[in-house]
Design a protein around this motif. Sequence first.
Motif, PDB file in Angstrom:
ATOM      1  N   HIS A 239      11.635   3.505   3.240  1.00  0.00           N
ATOM      2  CA  HIS A 239      11.367   3.836   1.841  1.00  0.00           C
ATOM      3  C   HIS A 239      10.076   3.249   1.295  1.00  0.00           C
ATOM      4  O   HIS A 239       9.611   3.677   0.252  1.00  0.00           O
ATOM      5  CB  HIS A 239      12.535   3.442   0.935  1.00  0.00           C
ATOM      6  N   LEU A 240       9.488   2.276   1.934  1.00  0.00           N
ATOM      7  CA  LEU A 240       8.182   1.761   1.530  1.00  0.00           C
ATOM      8  C   LEU A 240       7.361   1.587   2.799  1.00  0.00           C
ATOM      9  O   LEU A 240       7.553   0.639   3.555  1.00  0.00           O
ATOM     10  CB  LEU A 240       8.318   0.429   0.788  1.00  0.00           C
ATOM     11  N   TRP A 241       6.431   2.526   3.031  1.00  0.00           N
ATOM     12  CA  TRP A 241       5.718   2.603   4.296  1.00  0.00           C
ATOM     13  C   TRP A 241       4.268   2.175   4.112  1.00  0.00           C
ATOM     14  O   TRP A 241       3.618   2.570   3.153  1.00  0.00           O
ATOM     15  CB  TRP A 241       5.773   4.022   4.851  1.00  0.00           C
ATOM     16  N   SER A 242       3.753   1.409   5.061  1.00  0.00           N
ATOM     17  CA  SER A 242       2.365   0.968   5.023  1.00  0.00           C
ATOM     18  C   SER A 242       1.647   1.423   6.281  1.00  0.00           C
ATOM     19  O   SER A 242       2.239   1.465   7.367  1.00  0.00           O
ATOM     20  CB  SER A 242       2.286  -0.557   4.903  1.00  0.00           C
ATOM     21  N   LYS A 243       0.367   1.776   6.128  1.00  0.00           N
ATOM     22  CA  LYS A 243      -0.446   2.198   7.268  1.00  0.00           C
ATOM     23  C   LYS A 243      -0.929   0.978   8.036  1.00  0.00           C
ATOM     24  O   LYS A 243      -1.365  -0.008   7.451  1.00  0.00           O
ATOM     25  CB  LYS A 243      -1.635   3.035   6.784  1.00  0.00           C
TER      26      LYS A 243
END
Length: 368
Positions: A239-243
């Motif tokens: 639900h909270l994605w970072s590159k």
Amino acid sequence: MVRPITRLLSFAPLRAFSFACFTLAAAGCGGQQQANKPPPAPTAKPEAEEPEDNGPALGPVTLTLPDPPAGKWVGQRGNYVDTLSGVWGLDNLVIAVGGAGTILRSEDGGKTWTRQASPKDAWLRSIWGSGPDDIYVVGGNAIMHSTDGGITWVPQNPGVSGTFFMSVWGSGREDVYVVGGDGTILNTTDGGKTWKQDKSDIKGTFYDVWGSGSDDIYIVGQASRDGAPVVLQSKIGGHLWSKLPVDTLDAPLRQIDGASIDYIYGVSAKGTVYMSNDRAATWQSIGAFDGVELLGMRVVGKGDLYVIGRDQTFQHTKDGGKTWDDELKWPPGAAALQGIWGKGPTELFLVGEGTLEAGQKGSLVHRK
């Protein structure tokens, strides 16, 4: 250079399949039989050292493979109803999926297979389950769920349309993810009854999703504008994605898998096998195979993994990539191996395309 595989392939044309019941004998069979003629009497042949090149087309009833001794491959390179793209199992239950909604099911460890009815005529690409009563298949714009060991399948309502789903994985029954085109990330926490779409901020295609647990999940794919690699990570249950940085990758990763949280592996579209020991922050090459697109892998343990890809690529390393060995020993060809699953250090199931000869469309082989 070592000669050199689930997931970005051109669509094969859909073809009608026979509604007769055929059997693949242990020593191999001839070409496709006519439905209105009885099959010829079997003739004695020496035991095959590798899968047979030819064999009967698979109807909707039964396929029988030999029970091989340890270390021997059995099965076929072609002549199944369509390309097979994914394979998964649990104990003696094994399920393979592919084009035209193909679902093949075995409940005796791969000796006999039955074609199951599929409610979706879609290119099925990936299969995963938390147990025999909780199995998901995805592909095309379809997500299907089975609660009876893959006998019957119920279409899910993901709430998005026109998206091609590529991969499914879950940390458990109450935490399942599906990824695909248009930067789509879907998650269900109630057995597929409802699906939530996570925001990715990516315009592109996601090929695979995998995690070491519910708080450490990775997605790999590529941007649609320039084809650049994309790696996403979530550390708080999705639900909270970072590159993550991708400067150490030569091309987008087609699959990601791990032996543990500290040993993660990926295979790239340019034929490179990568390893990361810092949770995908950086990657180092542990093998490269002449630029052949790699499409899948099975990680047995730290430094012990199999990789598969186009040109019938199959390679195995037990020492973290210092040496690689082709234990399948098929001649190079244009067909691709697309899916791999196994039990223990040696038992494997491989699925993919046929050998591109007339009438040959899909491959399914097994080694104990």
